[in-house]
Design a protein around this motif. Sequence first.
Motif, PDB file in Angstrom:
ATOM      1  N   TRP A   1     132.756 118.305  38.081  1.00 50.90           N
ATOM      2  CA  TRP A   1     134.104 119.195  38.146  1.00 50.90           C
ATOM      3  C   TRP A   1     134.272 120.054  36.795  1.00 50.90           C
ATOM      4  O   TRP A   1     135.415 120.663  36.641  1.00 50.90           O
ATOM      5  CB  TRP A   1     135.406 118.379  38.252  1.00 50.90           C
ATOM      6  N   SER A   2     133.384 119.996  35.896  1.00 48.51           N
ATOM      7  CA  SER A   2     133.147 121.274  34.957  1.00 48.51           C
ATOM      8  C   SER A   2     133.405 122.413  35.854  1.00 48.51           C
ATOM      9  O   SER A   2     132.950 122.524  36.912  1.00 48.51           O
ATOM     10  CB  SER A   2     131.944 121.023  34.054  1.00 48.51           C
ATOM     11  N   ALA A   3     133.796 123.496  35.411  1.00 46.79           N
ATOM     12  CA  ALA A   3     133.884 124.849  35.701  1.00 46.79           C
ATOM     13  C   ALA A   3     132.470 125.451  35.351  1.00 46.79           C
ATOM     14  O   ALA A   3     131.641 124.974  34.648  1.00 46.79           O
ATOM     15  CB  ALA A   3     134.859 125.819  35.033  1.00 46.79           C
ATOM     16  N   ASP A   4     132.143 126.320  36.268  1.00 48.57           N
ATOM     17  CA  ASP A   4     130.952 127.072  36.032  1.00 48.57           C
ATOM     18  C   ASP A   4     131.256 128.013  34.770  1.00 48.57           C
ATOM     19  O   ASP A   4     132.528 128.314  34.533  1.00 48.57           O
ATOM     20  CB  ASP A   4     130.686 128.066  37.298  1.00 48.57           C
ATOM     21  N   GLY A   5     130.246 128.306  33.967  1.00 42.60           N
ATOM     22  CA  GLY A   5     130.468 129.185  32.811  1.00 42.60           C
ATOM     23  C   GLY A   5     129.450 129.453  31.894  1.00 42.60           C
ATOM     24  O   GLY A   5     128.424 128.702  31.906  1.00 42.60           O
ATOM     25  N   ASP A   6     129.488 130.403  31.004  1.00 43.36           N
ATOM     26  CA  ASP A   6     128.300 130.811  30.257  1.00 43.36           C
ATOM     27  C   ASP A   6     129.171 131.740  28.956  1.00 43.36           C
ATOM     28  O   ASP A   6     129.465 132.829  29.096  1.00 43.36           O
ATOM     29  CB  ASP A   6     127.571 132.111  31.046  1.00 43.36           C
TER      30      ASP A   6
ATOM     31  N   LYS B   1     140.537 119.005  28.955  1.00 44.47           N
ATOM     32  CA  LYS B   1     142.000 119.336  29.354  1.00 44.47           C
ATOM     33  C   LYS B   1     142.590 119.737  28.107  1.00 44.47           C
ATOM     34  O   LYS B   1     143.377 120.727  28.269  1.00 44.47           O
ATOM     35  CB  LYS B   1     142.546 118.358  30.116  1.00 44.47           C
ATOM     36  N   VAL B   2     142.585 119.055  27.175  1.00 42.70           N
ATOM     37  CA  VAL B   2     143.385 119.230  25.839  1.00 42.70           C
ATOM     38  C   VAL B   2     142.805 120.379  25.152  1.00 42.70           C
ATOM     39  O   VAL B   2     143.316 121.285  24.816  1.00 42.70           O
ATOM     40  CB  VAL B   2     143.560 117.920  25.002  1.00 42.70           C
ATOM     41  N   ALA B   3     141.542 120.434  25.242  1.00 41.74           N
ATOM     42  CA  ALA B   3     140.631 121.447  24.729  1.00 41.74           C
ATOM     43  C   ALA B   3     141.183 122.802  25.452  1.00 41.74           C
ATOM     44  O   ALA B   3     141.398 124.019  24.781  1.00 41.74           O
ATOM     45  CB  ALA B   3     139.091 121.517  24.612  1.00 41.74           C
ATOM     46  N   GLN B   4     141.254 123.043  26.709  1.00 40.63           N
ATOM     47  CA  GLN B   4     141.768 124.168  27.484  1.00 40.63           C
ATOM     48  C   GLN B   4     143.105 124.401  27.145  1.00 40.63           C
ATOM     49  O   GLN B   4     143.281 125.591  27.142  1.00 40.63           O
ATOM     50  CB  GLN B   4     141.412 123.677  28.916  1.00 40.63           C
ATOM     51  N   GLU B   5     143.929 123.502  27.039  1.00 42.79           N
ATOM     52  CA  GLU B   5     145.139 123.558  26.579  1.00 42.79           C
ATOM     53  C   GLU B   5     145.403 124.310  25.256  1.00 42.79           C
ATOM     54  O   GLU B   5     146.341 125.102  25.012  1.00 42.79           O
ATOM     55  CB  GLU B   5     146.196 122.299  26.484  1.00 42.79           C
ATOM     56  N   HIS B   6     144.672 124.195  24.408  1.00 48.32           N
ATOM     57  CA  HIS B   6     144.526 124.794  23.247  1.00 48.32           C
ATOM     58  C   HIS B   6     143.546 126.161  23.021  1.00 48.32           C
ATOM     59  O   HIS B   6     143.472 126.685  21.949  1.00 48.32           O
ATOM     60  CB  HIS B   6     143.975 123.954  21.962  1.00 48.32           C
TER      61      HIS B   6
ATOM     62  N   ASP C   1     141.916 126.544  48.477  1.00 46.48           N
ATOM     63  CA  ASP C   1     140.794 127.334  47.645  1.00 46.48           C
ATOM     64  C   ASP C   1     140.427 126.531  46.333  1.00 46.48           C
ATOM     65  O   ASP C   1     141.438 126.153  45.431  1.00 46.48           O
ATOM     66  CB  ASP C   1     141.538 128.631  47.289  1.00 46.48           C
ATOM     67  N   ARG C   2     139.094 126.088  46.280  1.00 49.18           N
ATOM     68  CA  ARG C   2     138.723 125.438  44.968  1.00 49.18           C
ATOM     69  C   ARG C   2     139.484 126.073  43.524  1.00 49.18           C
ATOM     70  O   ARG C   2     139.811 125.278  42.845  1.00 49.18           O
ATOM     71  CB  ARG C   2     137.330 125.598  44.957  1.00 49.18           C
ATOM     72  N   LEU C   3     139.329 127.283  43.388  1.00 44.21           N
ATOM     73  CA  LEU C   3     139.688 127.954  42.374  1.00 44.21           C
ATOM     74  C   LEU C   3     141.171 127.696  42.287  1.00 44.21           C
ATOM     75  O   LEU C   3     141.686 127.940  40.847  1.00 44.21           O
ATOM     76  CB  LEU C   3     139.366 129.143  42.064  1.00 44.21           C
ATOM     77  N   GLN C   4     141.764 127.287  43.186  1.00 45.60           N
ATOM     78  CA  GLN C   4     143.522 126.864  43.039  1.00 45.60           C
ATOM     79  C   GLN C   4     143.849 125.607  42.993  1.00 45.60           C
ATOM     80  O   GLN C   4     145.094 125.136  42.614  1.00 45.60           O
ATOM     81  CB  GLN C   4     144.099 127.695  44.247  1.00 45.60           C
ATOM     82  N   ALA C   5     142.807 124.739  42.979  1.00 45.57           N
ATOM     83  CA  ALA C   5     143.194 123.316  42.798  1.00 45.57           C
ATOM     84  C   ALA C   5     143.740 122.918  41.524  1.00 45.57           C
ATOM     85  O   ALA C   5     142.991 123.124  40.191  1.00 45.57           O
ATOM     86  CB  ALA C   5     141.758 122.542  43.084  1.00 45.57           C
ATOM     87  N   PRO C   6     144.812 122.348  41.354  1.00 46.22           N
ATOM     88  CA  PRO C   6     145.480 122.163  40.133  1.00 46.22           C
ATOM     89  C   PRO C   6     144.911 121.062  39.274  1.00 46.22           C
ATOM     90  O   PRO C   6     145.274 120.813  38.215  1.00 46.22           O
ATOM     91  CB  PRO C   6     146.865 121.653  40.446  1.00 46.22           C
ATOM     92  N   ASN C   7     144.030 120.127  39.927  1.00 44.49           N
ATOM     93  CA  ASN C   7     143.246 119.246  39.204  1.00 44.49           C
ATOM     94  C   ASN C   7     141.800 119.456  38.591  1.00 44.49           C
ATOM     95  O   ASN C   7     141.350 118.588  38.216  1.00 44.49           O
ATOM     96  CB  ASN C   7     143.563 117.695  39.805  1.00 44.49           C
TER      97      ASN C   7
ATOM     98  N   LEU D   1     139.342 121.895  36.068  1.00 40.00           N
ATOM     99  CA  LEU D   1     139.214 122.561  34.955  1.00 40.00           C
ATOM    100  C   LEU D   1     138.894 124.157  35.293  1.00 40.00           C
ATOM    101  O   LEU D   1     138.133 124.451  36.184  1.00 40.00           O
ATOM    102  CB  LEU D   1     138.074 122.117  34.214  1.00 40.00           C
ATOM    103  N   LYS D   2     139.246 124.870  34.112  1.00 41.31           N
ATOM    104  CA  LYS D   2     138.903 126.329  34.015  1.00 41.31           C
ATOM    105  C   LYS D   2     137.846 126.523  32.959  1.00 41.31           C
ATOM    106  O   LYS D   2     137.152 127.520  33.003  1.00 41.31           O
ATOM    107  CB  LYS D   2     140.011 126.989  33.680  1.00 41.31           C
TER     108      LYS D   2
END
Lengths: 740, 740
Positions: free
Chosen positions: B145-150, B195-200, B263-269, B271-272
Motif C-alpha cells: 500500500w505504498s504509493a507508486d513514486g519516483d 502517515k505522519v511523514a506525509q502529514e509533515h 477509485d483507488r486514488l480516492q481511497a481514504p486509507n 498513502l500518497k
Amino acid sequence: MTTTHFTRMLALLLCAGGLTQTRAQSKKLLGYADSTAALQLQLEARFDKQLSSQHIGETIKALSSRPHHIGSAGGKAVAEEILQRFKSYGWDAEIVTYQVLFPTPKERLVELTGPTTYKALLKEPALKEDATSGQEGQLPTYNAWSADGDVTGELVYVNYGLPEDYEYLERTGVNVKGKIVIAKYGHSWRGSKPKVAQEHGAAGCIIYSDPKDDGYYNGDVYPKGAFKNEYGVQRGSVMDIVIYPGDPLTPNVGATPSAQRLDRLQAPNLLKIPVLPISYHDAAPLLKALEGPVAPEEWRGALPFTYHIGGGGKAKVHLKLSFDWQIRPCYDVIAKLIGSELPDQWVIRGNHHDAWVNGASDPISGLAALLEEAKAIGELHKQGYQPRRTLVYCAWDGEEPGLIGSTEWVEDHAAELKEKAVVYINSDNNGRGFLGASGSHALETLVNEVTRDITDPQTKVSILARRQASDVLKAATPKLKKEKLAKQGIAIGAMGSGSDYSSFLQHLGVPSLDYGFGGEDAGGEYHSIYDSYDDYVRFKDPGFNYGVALSQTAGHTALRVANAVRLPFDFRKLYETVNGYVNELTELTSNLRESTTIENQLIREDKYQLTADTAKHLLPPAAKAAVPFIDFAPLQNALVALDTVTLALSAKNNLTGAAFNKALYQAEQQLLNDKGLPSRSWYKHTLYAPGFYTGYGVKTIPGVREAIEQRRWTEAQEQIGFAADAINRLSAYLKAAAGL
Amino acid sequence: MTTTHFTRMLALLLCAGGLTQTRAQSKKLLGYADSTAALQLQLEARFDKQLSSQHIGETIKALSSRPHHIGSAGGKAVAEEILQRFKSYGWDAEIVTYQVLFPTPKERLVELTGPTTYKALLKEPALKEDATSGQEGQLPTYNAWSADGDVTGELVYVNYGLPEDYEYLERTGVNVKGKIVIAKYGHSWRGSKPKVAQEHGAAGCIIYSDPKDDGYYNGDVYPKGAFKNEYGVQRGSVMDIVIYPGDPLTPNVGATPSAQRLDRLQAPNLLKIPVLPISYHDAAPLLKALEGPVAPEEWRGALPFTYHIGGGGKAKVHLKLSFDWQIRPCYDVIAKLIGSELPDQWVIRGNHHDAWVNGASDPISGLAALLEEAKAIGELHKQGYQPRRTLVYCAWDGEEPGLIGSTEWVEDHAAELKEKAVVYINSDNNGRGFLGASGSHALETLVNEVTRDITDPQTKVSILARRQASDVLKAATPKLKKEKLAKQGIAIGAMGSGSDYSSFLQHLGVPSLDYGFGGEDAGGEYHSIYDSYDDYVRFKDPGFNYGVALSQTAGHTALRVANAVRLPFDFRKLYETVNGYVNELTELTSNLRESTTIENQLIREDKYQLTADTAKHLLPPAAKAAVPFIDFAPLQNALVALDTVTLALSAKNNLTGAAFNKALYQAEQQLLNDKGLPSRSWYKHTLYAPGFYTGYGVKTIPGVREAIEQRRWTEAQEQIGFAADAINRLSAYLKAAAGL
C-alpha cells in the motif's frame, strides 16, 4: 549601526551602570555591614577588571605545552613556572617537596589467546590535528597502582563491575574466581572495579571505554568531534583512596624524607591484582570472543555485536604488567599574601598542576583561572590592597595518582591548619556551561550570594540564575519542576572525592568548597593524550570566558571570606541539609524493609522460577534477612537541638570578634569522629565521605548510610550514635561560642 | 529408576489424578449448574486427550512449506488444504471468496546519490540452515500500500517517526518538506510512520530495522541465534487501518464481485507517498551520510557510528517504487458444526492462513492450534458430542495486507452476525512463554476460569498462575508488586488492532477475545523469509507444547461458551475496567493541565533559552494553550448506574432462557456509537479502538482519550457525552433484559 540605535544603546548602558551602582550600594552581604559591603563589592569589581580571558588562554597553552605528570621533567618545569608566576605577581611563594611512591609502566601486554588471537595495541596514535599528541615523554596508557602480574585466564564480562553486577552474575551461574574480568568505565569510580573484582576472586581486571558511554554513541569522535575515538584510553589511578588518599606508604603523616614508610606490599590501599585500561578498538575482539549468557539489556554497550557474559571456558586472555615502583619528588607550590589584621586566619585556594599527559583541561584550565586570580589580587596589592586575612594559593602536584600533593601537605601541616584554615576553595578542570558547586553546607548562603553577582558569559544572566534554570528543567516531574521554580537560590552538592579538597574537609574538618563550570564541554579527552590545547580551544571553552567566570567565582569567594567582618558561615543551611539527609536515611530504611519483604515473598512463592525463561537458566536471587526497625531518635533529637541553636545564632549578628570568628571556622571540626569511619579511620567527617564502593561519589552521613545500604544493622545503630554525638558537639560548641 | 522411587511416583500420580477428579467435581463454572459444570470439565478433559503436539508440529511444517501470501498459488493451495482438513474432521466447510485489491512490487530502488553513493540490496539471502529460505515465489521486501513514486531528496532521520519526534525536529530547525525521511521500526505501528511523514510534507519514507530494536543488540543473529541479521527486512502493510481495514475499495461492504468500488486514488486509507522497508545493512550507509545535529540520546540506535538528524542538504536519496495494483481472490475457509439446541447462536473462532512468505510462526503456529481444536472437536463429534450452540471455525485470507479476509466476511455478513454471533475468539502467531489475553472485559471472568485449569508445559503450574507471577515481577515498585500479589486472577488487555478480531469487536460489537503465548520466543523473523519451520522449531516453540496450550485455551473457551446454560458474561468486570479507564482520563487531563501550566511558565521565563547549549541552537518548545476543566460527570454518572445494574444482574443467576442469553451476547452492541469515531466512522465501539497514531496500540474510550491527548477540548466534551450515552444504553438494556 544607525545614530538613533547608538543613542538608545548608550542610554541603556548608562542606565544599566547606574542601576548596578545603586544595587551594589544597597546590597546586603553576609558577614558585612552595609558600608563595608559596598566597599567589598567595589573591590571585587576592581578584581574583575584585572581578569583577561586571553591571558587565561595563553596560560593554558603554555602550561599544557608538554607532558607533565608527577616525577617528570615536564612536571618539575611546570612547578617552577608556577612559582615564578606567583613571585612575579608579588606573592611570597615556595615549592614544598615531598618524597612519594609513584609507579610507571615497564611492561604492558593484553592478548586474546583463544578461541582466536588478538594482541591489544595499547597505544593512542598521534593526530595531525592535535599538535602535542605526538610528543615525547607521554605516560603510556595504564592504571597507576595496578599490581605487577602475569596472569592467563578465562575472560568474563562484568558490566561496570559494581557489586550488584556480581549479584546478577551469580544468578547466571558464571563466577570469576581465578578469571580475568573485563569491565566498562563508568557508573563507579575506576578504582572500585578492580577492587570489587579482587573481592570476588578475579585474577586480573581489564577496564575499557565502551562507545556507548564514551565514544561515537555520544557524538562525533576526535578529531572530527570531541568524543573518544576507537584508540583513546582513559588513564587513571586505582589507588583505593576511599581507604586513604596520598602517598600509600605514609598514611596520616607528610611524606617527608624522614617519614616512616610502610612496606609497599602491605599498604592497605593498594591492589593485589593487575589491572589495565584499554580502548574500545582493543576491547572489541575480546568481547566478541565471549560466549555464554547474553548480557542483560542494562549491560549492553554500543559495539556492533551481541554482548555475552562469557563462561564455558572458551575466551582466554593473557594479561602481563610490571611497573617501576620508584620514590619520586612531589612539588607543591605554595604562595601567600599575608593578612593585614588576621594573619593567622588562612583562606586557602588550590588546584593541582600535574596531569596524566598534557592536561589542558585537567588540570590546567582550573589552574589557569587560579593563577589569573593570583595575578589580579597581586595587582590590587600593588595598588595598596591587603586582605584582612591571609590568602594561601596552592598548586598541587600528584593529584592524579591519588591526591598526593595536597594530602601530604595537609597531613604535614595538620595541627597548623586546624588552627588557621578558615576555608579551602578548590577547583580542577573547567569548561563551558553551568556552575558546579559543592562543599560544606554552612557555606551555601555565601555561594549563592557570590554567584548571583557574576554574569554568565553566554546568556548574560547571573551564573546563579543559569544554574537555577538548569535545576528546574532537570527536575523529573511537573511537581518537582514547580518546587524548584519556587525555590530561592541553589543547593550546593556534598563532597565525595576525586580532587584535592578531600584531606582538608574529610580528614581535618576544614570548611571547603569546590567550583567548576561544565555541562557544555562534553568529550572523550579525559586522561588521554588528546586532553590538549588544540582540543580545549575547540570543544571546552573556546573563548576562555568560563575561565574568567571561574576566576570570578573562586576569587570573589576568597576575597569575601578574607575581608569579612564576621565570617560568612550560615549554619541554618547546614541544619536544613542534614535534616534532609536524615529524612533520606529513614526513608531508605523503610523502602529497604518494604522491598526486602516483598522480594523474599516472591522468592518464597517461586515467582522467579515461574517467570524465568526455562531456556536461559537464570537462578532466582538469594533471599535476604528481614530489615529490622532502627532507632533514629538520637539523630532526630540532635537535629532538634541544632535547629534551636542555629536559629538563635542567626539572630545574634552583633558578634564579630576574632575569637568568635575562629570559633565559626573551627566549628566544622566538631563534626569529626576521631575513630573515623568503619574500616577507614583516615576519614573522620561524620557528614561527608566518598562511598566505599562508589569512589568519587559521595555518601552523606556515610557511617550510617553505608551500614544501611550494606545491611549491617548493628553498625548502623552504632553509627547513628556517632553522628548524633557529632551534631550535639557542634550544637554545644556554637551555643558556647555565641554565649547562648 | 529404583523400585522404591517408582512406587512412590506411582502413588503420587494416582493421588494427583484423584485430586484432579475431586477438584473438577466440586468446581464452580460461570454459566453452569454444579452438575453440568462437572460434565463440561469431563468433556474438556476428553478434548485435551485428542490434542497432539507432534501433530501440531506436522501441521506447522506442512502449511509453512512454501510462500503463501494472498493471491498466490501457494495461498490458494493452503486454503484448499485447510478446507480438506476441516472436512476430514467432520465439519461442514466451504471456501468463501472475495475480490480484493492487493499490490505487489514491480520496481524497487533506494540509492544514496550524495555525498557518497550506495545502492541498497533490498534482498534477504537464502541460508543453508533454513530449508525454505531460497524458495521461488517469495514476495520481495516491501510495504504493501505504498504509493507508486519516483522521488529524490535530502534524507532526514526522524527516529521512530512519531508525532513527538517531529516536534523535536522542529526545535532543531530541520524540516522534512519535500524530503525523504528515514524512520526506525518500533514504538508505533509501521503504517503510522509514513502517515505522519506525509502529514509533515515528506516526499517519501524509508523504514529500517535498527539493530538496537531488532538485531544483534538483542541477541545472536540468525542463523546462529534468533535475532535479525543485517539483511533481514520486516515486510508489512501500511494501509491506514485505523481509518478502516479490509479491502480499501469496499469500506463497510463485502468485496463481492458486484460490490461498488472506490477509485483507488480516492481511497481514504491509502498513502500518497512511497515507502519502503530496508535492512540495517542497507540503512547504515544512508545514516552514516547524515550531518547536522547529533540525534538526542533517545533517538540513537546500535549501529557503530554517531547518529545525526541531517539537514544542510548533503545526504541525498533516490527512492523509486512501482506496484502491480491487481484485484485478486481472497479465500476465507469457513467451517461449521451446527449446535444441537441453539443453532442460531454462533461461537466463532478464527486465525488467518495467509503469510508474508512462509509464515511458520505468523500465522501458521496459531492456525495449527485452531486446526488441532477442530480435529479434536470433530473426534468428540464422531463419538457423539454435539455442541449446544453452533461452532464456526474460520481460516482467514489476506490478514497481512489489512485484515482483509475477516473484514470482508464480517461486512458481508454484518446483519447475520449481529443476530447470531455470541463471541469471536481469535489467535495469530504463538510461541513459548506466557499467556496473552485481551478482549471484551465482560469475558474476563471466563478467561480466568478457563486458564486456571490449563497446565503450563514448562513449569507445571496453571497458565494463569504463571502469567500472574509475571505480572507481579513486572510491576515496577514494591508497592505495585504488593498490590499485584494481593490480586486474584489477571486482567485481560483491551483490544487495539493488528489481527482479525477488529471488525467483529470494533465494527459490529461482537464480544471478542484474542489469545496467544509468547515472551520466551523473541527473534527477528517477523514478516521475513526467515519466519520458517526451521526457525520456529529452534526458537519459537521447539516441542510445540505451547501449540497444545493454545488449543486448550481457545478450545475450552469455545466449548465453555458453546455449552453454557447461561452465557458466561460477567458485566461486573466490564464495569470495574471502564471505571478504571474513566479514572485514567480524569488523571490524564489533570496531569496535562499541570504540565502545560509549568511548561508554559518555563517557556515564558526563558528557562529553555538559559539552559540550552548555545553551541547547539536548540529552540525552546512552543507554548501550548492552557488545558480547560472538562465535565466528566456524564461518564461518572453513567458508571454509577452501570454499577447498580451489574451488581443486581450478578445476583440474578436464575435467568437462563434463550432470549436472555441472546440479550447477554448482544449487550456489547449497545456500546457502539453509530456515528463512529471522529474522522473514522467505521470504528463504532465507544470503549476500544486502535489509536489514530499508534496503529495496533489500543486507545480505551478512544473518542475521549484521543481528543484529550490531541488537545481538542470541544470534541473531548462531545465524546464524553457519546461514551456516557453508550454506557447508559447498556445499563438500560441489561436492566430490561433481566427485568430489574
